[in-house]
Enzyme design. Structure first.
Site, PDB file in Angstrom:
ATOM      1  N   TYR A 156      45.263  19.826   0.144  1.00 31.78           N
ATOM      2  CA  TYR A 156      44.149  19.704   1.386  1.00 31.78           C
ATOM      3  C   TYR A 156      43.547  18.342   1.504  1.00 31.78           C
ATOM      4  O   TYR A 156      43.666  17.712   2.656  1.00 31.78           O
ATOM      5  CB  TYR A 156      42.936  20.613   0.936  1.00 31.78           C
TER       6      TYR A 156
HETATM    7  N1  LIG Z   1      34.123  24.899   6.543  1.00 32.80           N
HETATM    8  C1  LIG Z   1      34.060  23.411   6.390  1.00 32.80           C
HETATM    9  O1  LIG Z   1      33.055  23.297   5.452  1.00 32.80           O
HETATM   10  C2  LIG Z   1      35.039  22.639   6.810  1.00 32.80           C
HETATM   11  C3  LIG Z   1      34.831  21.301   6.152  1.00 32.80           C
HETATM   12  C4  LIG Z   1      35.877  20.285   6.575  1.00 32.80           C
HETATM   13  C5  LIG Z   1      36.786  20.723   7.639  1.00 32.80           C
HETATM   14  N2  LIG Z   1      37.106  22.024   7.866  1.00 32.80           N
HETATM   15  C6  LIG Z   1      38.255  22.366   8.569  1.00 32.80           C
HETATM   16  O2  LIG Z   1      37.856  23.125   9.753  1.00 32.80           O
HETATM   17  C7  LIG Z   1      38.953  23.918  10.504  1.00 32.80           C
HETATM   18  C8  LIG Z   1      38.239  25.125  10.559  1.00 32.80           C
HETATM   19  O3  LIG Z   1      38.146  25.830   9.195  1.00 32.80           O
HETATM   20  P1  LIG Z   1      36.882  26.840   9.087  1.00 32.80           P
HETATM   21  O4  LIG Z   1      36.093  26.567   8.246  1.00 32.80           O
HETATM   22  O5  LIG Z   1      36.343  27.378  10.722  1.00 32.80           O
HETATM   23  O6  LIG Z   1      37.676  27.922   8.336  1.00 32.80           O
HETATM   24  P2  LIG Z   1      38.098  29.652   8.435  1.00 32.80           P
HETATM   25  O7  LIG Z   1      36.749  30.258   8.962  1.00 32.80           O
HETATM   26  O8  LIG Z   1      38.824  29.921   7.482  1.00 32.80           O
HETATM   27  O9  LIG Z   1      39.011  29.697   9.857  1.00 32.80           O
HETATM   28  C9  LIG Z   1      40.234  28.819   9.958  1.00 32.80           C
HETATM   29  C10 LIG Z   1      41.012  29.164  11.126  1.00 32.80           C
HETATM   30  O10 LIG Z   1      42.187  28.678  11.164  1.00 32.80           O
HETATM   31  C11 LIG Z   1      43.261  29.421  11.171  1.00 32.80           C
HETATM   32  N3  LIG Z   1      44.567  29.385  10.452  1.00 32.80           N
HETATM   33  C12 LIG Z   1      44.439  29.186   9.125  1.00 32.80           C
HETATM   34  N4  LIG Z   1      45.799  29.340   8.328  1.00 32.80           N
HETATM   35  C13 LIG Z   1      46.405  29.447   9.444  1.00 32.80           C
HETATM   36  C14 LIG Z   1      47.772  29.186   9.973  1.00 32.80           C
HETATM   37  N5  LIG Z   1      48.934  29.453   8.784  1.00 32.80           N
HETATM   38  N6  LIG Z   1      48.339  29.519  11.090  1.00 32.80           N
HETATM   39  C15 LIG Z   1      47.458  29.751  12.281  1.00 32.80           C
HETATM   40  N7  LIG Z   1      46.111  29.458  12.045  1.00 32.80           N
HETATM   41  C16 LIG Z   1      45.718  29.564  10.965  1.00 32.80           C
HETATM   42  C17 LIG Z   1      42.483  30.845  10.911  1.00 32.80           C
HETATM   43  O11 LIG Z   1      43.237  31.923  11.643  1.00 32.80           O
HETATM   44  P3  LIG Z   1      42.935  33.612  11.677  1.00 32.80           P
HETATM   45  O12 LIG Z   1      41.465  33.443  11.921  1.00 32.80           O
HETATM   46  O13 LIG Z   1      43.701  34.284  12.725  1.00 32.80           O
HETATM   47  O14 LIG Z   1      43.313  33.831  10.116  1.00 32.80           O
HETATM   48  C18 LIG Z   1      41.279  30.599  11.461  1.00 32.80           C
HETATM   49  O15 LIG Z   1      41.171  30.766  12.940  1.00 32.80           O
HETATM   50  C19 LIG Z   1      39.991  23.741   9.107  1.00 32.80           C
HETATM   51  O16 LIG Z   1      41.105  22.676   9.570  1.00 32.80           O
HETATM   52  C20 LIG Z   1      39.271  23.278   8.009  1.00 32.80           C
HETATM   53  O17 LIG Z   1      39.997  22.620   7.139  1.00 32.80           O
HETATM   54  C21 LIG Z   1      36.108  22.975   7.335  1.00 32.80           C
END
Ligand SMILES: NC(=O)c1ccc[n+]([C@@H]2O[C@H](COP(=O)([O-])OP(=O)(O)OC[C@H]3O[C@@H](n4cnc5c(N)ncnc54)[C@H](OP(=O)(O)O)[C@@H]3O)[C@@H](O)[C@H]2O)c1
Length: 251
Positions: A156
């Protein structure tokens, strides 16, 4: 609404739109006037994000695509390029947690594919019509681990550090062609992505204790940055990685 932030008449693609940060960004862009094409692994037409966007008076079209499947991503890119969107938010992402010494290589490969390679492949295709037209906005979701090493998430960290590089590389080539490429680096946001951290009392309290704002972020904390980087307000902003982190990086 201030015209600088008005997105009426714009078509935005938001990946990872089914839940978490992507859902909040999709709803924020719709509230600012954009029609939305959502993408995620399991997105369905009756998901909450679709209902919320339509309730705001905007159209929503959903695509379910697994970003681990290169062929499916390329096919999606061709379809989306045909729609000539004004905005692309590359937000879909996954995470796998295991110590570096024993981190399974198949996890490394999958995370690099989903979080980095597919992001570039999709952007190449979707940005094609933007470059031809001479206007467009591309926003990646980076991370604190675009700047820091992280713990137990080497794939990651490599992918998100790569996203910082891709943001700058594309910005260099495309800023002069009317396409702004930037990234948002969320801090620690309460979503499914960070569920394991919040469930671990030790990690949870050490993270919280280091956030100057004194709380975990919420998905809608990213709304303002998303609207800014997708609107005319950021027309002279390129290659930036905007931290929305409650002060984490400044500490
Ligand atoms: N939460 C944090 O603290 C944080 C911090 C920094 C960066 N981020 C980044 O923010 C972004 C969104 O994350 P989040 O925190 O909102 O997490 P999340 O709630 O787990 O959502 C992840 C999203 O990405 C989609 N996804 C995951 N794997 C996929 C795949 N193989 N193909 C297509 N879609 C996929 C999921 O699709 P489904 O819903 O259909 O499963 C979901 O809509 C990510 O890039 C993550 O790395 C998050």
């Amino acid at each position: 609404m201030n015209a600088l932030f008005d997105l009426h008449g714009r078509l935005a693609v938001v990946t990872g739109a089914r839940r978490g940060i992507g859902r909040a960004m999709a709803e924020a862009l719709a509230a600012a006037g954009a029609d939305i094409i959502g993408v995620s692994a399991r997105l369905r037409d009756d998901d909450e994000v679709a209902t919320a966007v339509r309730r705001l008076g905007r159209s929503f079209e959903g695509h379910a695509v697994d970003f681990a499947d290169r062929g499916a991503v390329l096919a999606l890119g061709a379809v989306l390029a045909g729609r000539a969107p004004d905005i692309l938010i590359n937000n879909a992402g996954t995470i796998e947690r295991a110590p570096a010494a024993t981190h399974p290589l198949q996890w490394w490969d999958r995370v690099i594919e989903v979080d980095l390679s597919s992001q570039f492949a999709l952007t190449q295709l979707v940005a094609g019509p933007m470059l031809e037209r001479g206007s467009g906005k591309v926003v990646f979701t980076a991370s604190m681990l675009s700047f820091q090493g992280g713990i137990n998430v080497p794939g990651y960290t490599a992918a998100k550090s790569g996203i910082a590089g891709v943001t700058r590389a594309l910005a260099n080539e495309w800023a002069g062609r009317g396409v702004n490429v930037n990234a948002i680096a969320p801090g620690y946001i309460a979503t499914d992505n960070t569920e394991a951290l919040r469930a671990d009392p030790e990690r949870s309290s050490s993270i919280l204790g280091r956030i100057p704002a004194g709380r975990w972020g919420r998905p809608d904390d990213l709304a303002g940055a998303a609207i800014f980087l997708c609107s005319a307000a950021s027309d002279y902003v390129s290659g930036a990685i905007l931290a929305v982190d409650g002060g984490w990086l400044g500490r």
